[in-house]
Scaffold this active site. Structure first.
Site, PDB file in Angstrom:
ATOM      1  N   HIS A   1       0.812  -1.250  -0.064  1.00 18.79           N
ATOM      2  CA  HIS A   1       0.146  -0.007  -0.055  1.00 18.79           C
ATOM      3  C   HIS A   1       0.944   1.337   0.072  1.00 18.79           C
ATOM      4  O   HIS A   1       1.346   1.592   1.038  1.00 18.79           O
ATOM      5  CB  HIS A   1      -1.065   0.026   1.157  1.00 18.79           C
ATOM      6  CG  HIS A   1      -1.868  -1.088   0.937  1.00 18.79           C
ATOM      7  ND1 HIS A   1      -1.745  -2.329   1.845  1.00 18.79           N
ATOM      8  CD2 HIS A   1      -3.267  -1.203   0.215  1.00 18.79           C
ATOM      9  CE1 HIS A   1      -2.890  -2.984   1.607  1.00 18.79           C
ATOM     10  NE2 HIS A   1      -3.739  -2.522   0.413  1.00 18.79           N
TER      11      HIS A   1
ATOM     12  N   HIS B   1      -4.531  -6.001  -6.105  1.00 21.49           N
ATOM     13  CA  HIS B   1      -4.082  -7.093  -5.378  1.00 21.49           C
ATOM     14  C   HIS B   1      -5.518  -7.805  -4.780  1.00 21.49           C
ATOM     15  O   HIS B   1      -6.521  -7.026  -4.826  1.00 21.49           O
ATOM     16  CB  HIS B   1      -3.179  -6.762  -4.110  1.00 21.49           C
ATOM     17  CG  HIS B   1      -3.538  -5.878  -3.233  1.00 21.49           C
ATOM     18  ND1 HIS B   1      -3.446  -4.407  -3.404  1.00 21.49           N
ATOM     19  CD2 HIS B   1      -4.013  -5.930  -2.030  1.00 21.49           C
ATOM     20  CE1 HIS B   1      -3.887  -3.683  -2.549  1.00 21.49           C
ATOM     21  NE2 HIS B   1      -4.195  -4.367  -1.663  1.00 21.49           N
TER      22      HIS B   1
ATOM     23  N   CYS C   1     -11.725  -6.124   7.223  1.00 28.16           N
ATOM     24  CA  CYS C   1     -11.219  -6.533   6.004  1.00 28.16           C
ATOM     25  C   CYS C   1      -9.852  -7.280   6.115  1.00 28.16           C
ATOM     26  O   CYS C   1      -9.340  -7.249   6.832  1.00 28.16           O
ATOM     27  CB  CYS C   1     -10.904  -4.999   5.344  1.00 28.16           C
ATOM     28  SG  CYS C   1     -12.543  -3.849   4.959  1.00 28.16           S
TER      29      CYS C   1
ATOM     30  N   HIS D   1      -6.471  -9.572   3.542  1.00 28.74           N
ATOM     31  CA  HIS D   1      -5.905 -10.201   2.377  1.00 28.74           C
ATOM     32  C   HIS D   1      -5.858 -11.427   2.664  1.00 28.74           C
ATOM     33  O   HIS D   1      -5.259 -12.063   3.446  1.00 28.74           O
ATOM     34  CB  HIS D   1      -4.677  -9.579   2.115  1.00 28.74           C
ATOM     35  CG  HIS D   1      -4.661  -7.966   2.040  1.00 28.74           C
ATOM     36  ND1 HIS D   1      -4.449  -6.966   3.058  1.00 28.74           N
ATOM     37  CD2 HIS D   1      -5.011  -7.206   1.065  1.00 28.74           C
ATOM     38  CE1 HIS D   1      -4.706  -5.881   2.697  1.00 28.74           C
ATOM     39  NE2 HIS D   1      -4.838  -5.968   1.246  1.00 28.74           N
TER      40      HIS D   1
ATOM     41  N   GLU E   1      -8.655  -9.477  14.401  1.00 33.24           N
ATOM     42  CA  GLU E   1      -8.964  -8.240  14.668  1.00 33.24           C
ATOM     43  C   GLU E   1      -9.971  -8.053  15.663  1.00 33.24           C
ATOM     44  O   GLU E   1     -10.007  -7.098  16.252  1.00 33.24           O
ATOM     45  CB  GLU E   1      -9.727  -7.640  13.105  1.00 33.24           C
ATOM     46  CG  GLU E   1      -8.646  -7.461  11.923  1.00 33.24           C
ATOM     47  CD  GLU E   1      -9.114  -6.668  11.043  1.00 33.24           C
ATOM     48  OE1 GLU E   1      -9.968  -5.905  11.082  1.00 33.24           O
ATOM     49  OE2 GLU E   1      -8.548  -6.751   9.957  1.00 33.24           O
TER      50      GLU E   1
ATOM     51  N   TYR F   1     -12.559  -2.037  -6.329  1.00 33.69           N
ATOM     52  CA  TYR F   1     -12.434  -0.566  -6.096  1.00 33.69           C
ATOM     53  C   TYR F   1     -10.978  -0.023  -6.214  1.00 33.69           C
ATOM     54  O   TYR F   1     -10.129  -0.584  -5.597  1.00 33.69           O
ATOM     55  CB  TYR F   1     -13.074  -0.159  -4.680  1.00 33.69           C
ATOM     56  CG  TYR F   1     -12.357  -0.242  -3.553  1.00 33.69           C
ATOM     57  CD1 TYR F   1     -11.570   0.560  -3.035  1.00 33.69           C
ATOM     58  CD2 TYR F   1     -12.131  -1.701  -3.000  1.00 33.69           C
ATOM     59  CE1 TYR F   1     -10.883   0.392  -1.670  1.00 33.69           C
ATOM     60  CE2 TYR F   1     -11.493  -1.900  -1.909  1.00 33.69           C
ATOM     61  CZ  TYR F   1     -10.907  -0.692  -1.383  1.00 33.69           C
ATOM     62  OH  TYR F   1     -10.122  -1.036  -0.028  1.00 33.69           O
TER      63      TYR F   1
ATOM     64  N   GLU G   1      -5.589   2.606  -2.449  1.00 29.52           N
ATOM     65  CA  GLU G   1      -6.119   1.229  -2.303  1.00 29.52           C
ATOM     66  C   GLU G   1      -6.422   0.718  -3.669  1.00 29.52           C
ATOM     67  O   GLU G   1      -7.296   1.305  -4.419  1.00 29.52           O
ATOM     68  CB  GLU G   1      -7.326   1.022  -1.506  1.00 29.52           C
ATOM     69  CG  GLU G   1      -7.098   1.140   0.109  1.00 29.52           C
ATOM     70  CD  GLU G   1      -6.454  -0.177   0.650  1.00 29.52           C
ATOM     71  OE1 GLU G   1      -6.367  -0.793  -0.038  1.00 29.52           O
ATOM     72  OE2 GLU G   1      -6.692  -0.163   1.918  1.00 29.52           O
TER      73      GLU G   1
ATOM     74  N   GLU H   1      -8.098  -2.804  -5.103  1.00 31.45           N
ATOM     75  CA  GLU H   1      -8.304  -4.290  -4.840  1.00 31.45           C
ATOM     76  C   GLU H   1      -9.499  -4.926  -5.542  1.00 31.45           C
ATOM     77  O   GLU H   1     -10.464  -4.011  -5.762  1.00 31.45           O
ATOM     78  CB  GLU H   1      -8.456  -4.345  -3.409  1.00 31.45           C
ATOM     79  CG  GLU H   1      -7.372  -3.913  -2.546  1.00 31.45           C
ATOM     80  CD  GLU H   1      -7.571  -3.661  -0.783  1.00 31.45           C
ATOM     81  OE1 GLU H   1      -6.787  -3.974  -0.253  1.00 31.45           O
ATOM     82  OE2 GLU H   1      -8.784  -3.771  -0.555  1.00 31.45           O
TER      83      GLU H   1
ATOM     84  N   TRP I   1     -14.696   2.273   0.186  1.00 35.06           N
ATOM     85  CA  TRP I   1     -15.115   0.992   0.153  1.00 35.06           C
ATOM     86  C   TRP I   1     -16.358   0.781   0.763  1.00 35.06           C
ATOM     87  O   TRP I   1     -17.249   0.004   0.368  1.00 35.06           O
ATOM     88  CB  TRP I   1     -13.995  -0.199   0.376  1.00 35.06           C
ATOM     89  CG  TRP I   1     -13.693  -0.204   1.896  1.00 35.06           C
ATOM     90  CD1 TRP I   1     -14.209  -1.001   2.661  1.00 35.06           C
ATOM     91  CD2 TRP I   1     -12.488   0.205   2.278  1.00 35.06           C
ATOM     92  NE1 TRP I   1     -13.427  -0.977   4.081  1.00 35.06           N
ATOM     93  CE2 TRP I   1     -12.267  -0.143   3.702  1.00 35.06           C
ATOM     94  CE3 TRP I   1     -11.553   1.201   1.900  1.00 35.06           C
ATOM     95  CZ2 TRP I   1     -11.449   0.456   4.815  1.00 35.06           C
ATOM     96  CZ3 TRP I   1     -10.484   1.693   2.670  1.00 35.06           C
ATOM     97  CH2 TRP I   1     -10.427   1.465   3.981  1.00 35.06           C
TER      98      TRP I   1
END
Length: 181
Positions: free
Chosen positions: A32, A39, A74, A76, A94, A111, A121, A123, A169
């Protein structure tokens, strides 16, 4: 909180070409930037037994959109990791909770957004819903500074009236919120 032994794929992000095909990996800590490559990621909207959705405020130490209210969590997926496993892993990391009933809401969501510091961002980010029976998540302070269980209608109202106060997002995921409502 569940911990796992580190492996070589623990902190890698899957890089994608414009068609969404995996073309390699990069360390998450370096991906980022002001020129973030496309990604793979995911977003999740967490629901409780009362039908409310969890919104979270991103920790001030986050690289992108620090301190901004957003969806539940969110992340990855790691190389070779299923979205469902990634959702479970991030829910635990989280929010310290177990999730179930993971379902796709917007499987083709993509987005591109630039925050106030110029960090991008970029992604392909399928959006999921999941359920939890845990009424009191325990936020990881490196990820989440606050959280609230709210009615979906209230989130939609904020999306409509004050989109500038939310992550981009989350605003773009308004169709997913309508599916939850």
């Amino acid at each position: 909180m569940v911990t796992t032994s580190p492996t070589t794929t623990d902190d890698l992000v899957v890089l994608l070409d414009e068609s969404g095909k995996a073309i390699g990996t990069a360390p998450r800590a370096t991906v980022h930037t002001t020129s973030t490559p496309l990604h793979l990621a995911f977003s999740c909207h967490l629901r409780d037994d009362a039908g409310r959705v969890l919104v979270t405020r991103r920790a001030l130490g986050k690289r992108t959109w620090p301190g901004v209210w957003t969806n539940s969590f969110c992340g990855h997926p790691r190389p070779g990791e299923s979205f469902e496993d990634a959702v479970r892993r991030h829910a635990q990391h989280e929010l310290g909770i177990e999730v179930s009933d993971i379902e796709p809401l917007l499987p083709d969501f993509r987005y591109h957004a630039i925050d106030a510091a110029g960090v991008v961002e970029n992604e392909i980010c399928p959006v999921f819903s999941a359920r939890t029976a845990s009424p009191a998540p325990v936020s990881n302070p490196d990820e989440v500074m606050e959280h609230r269980w709210v009615d979906v209608a209230d989130v939609l109202s904020v999306v409509e009236r004050a989109p500038w106060a939310l992550s981009p997002w989350l605003v773009e995921q308004e169709p997913a919120l309508r599916l939850l409502g």
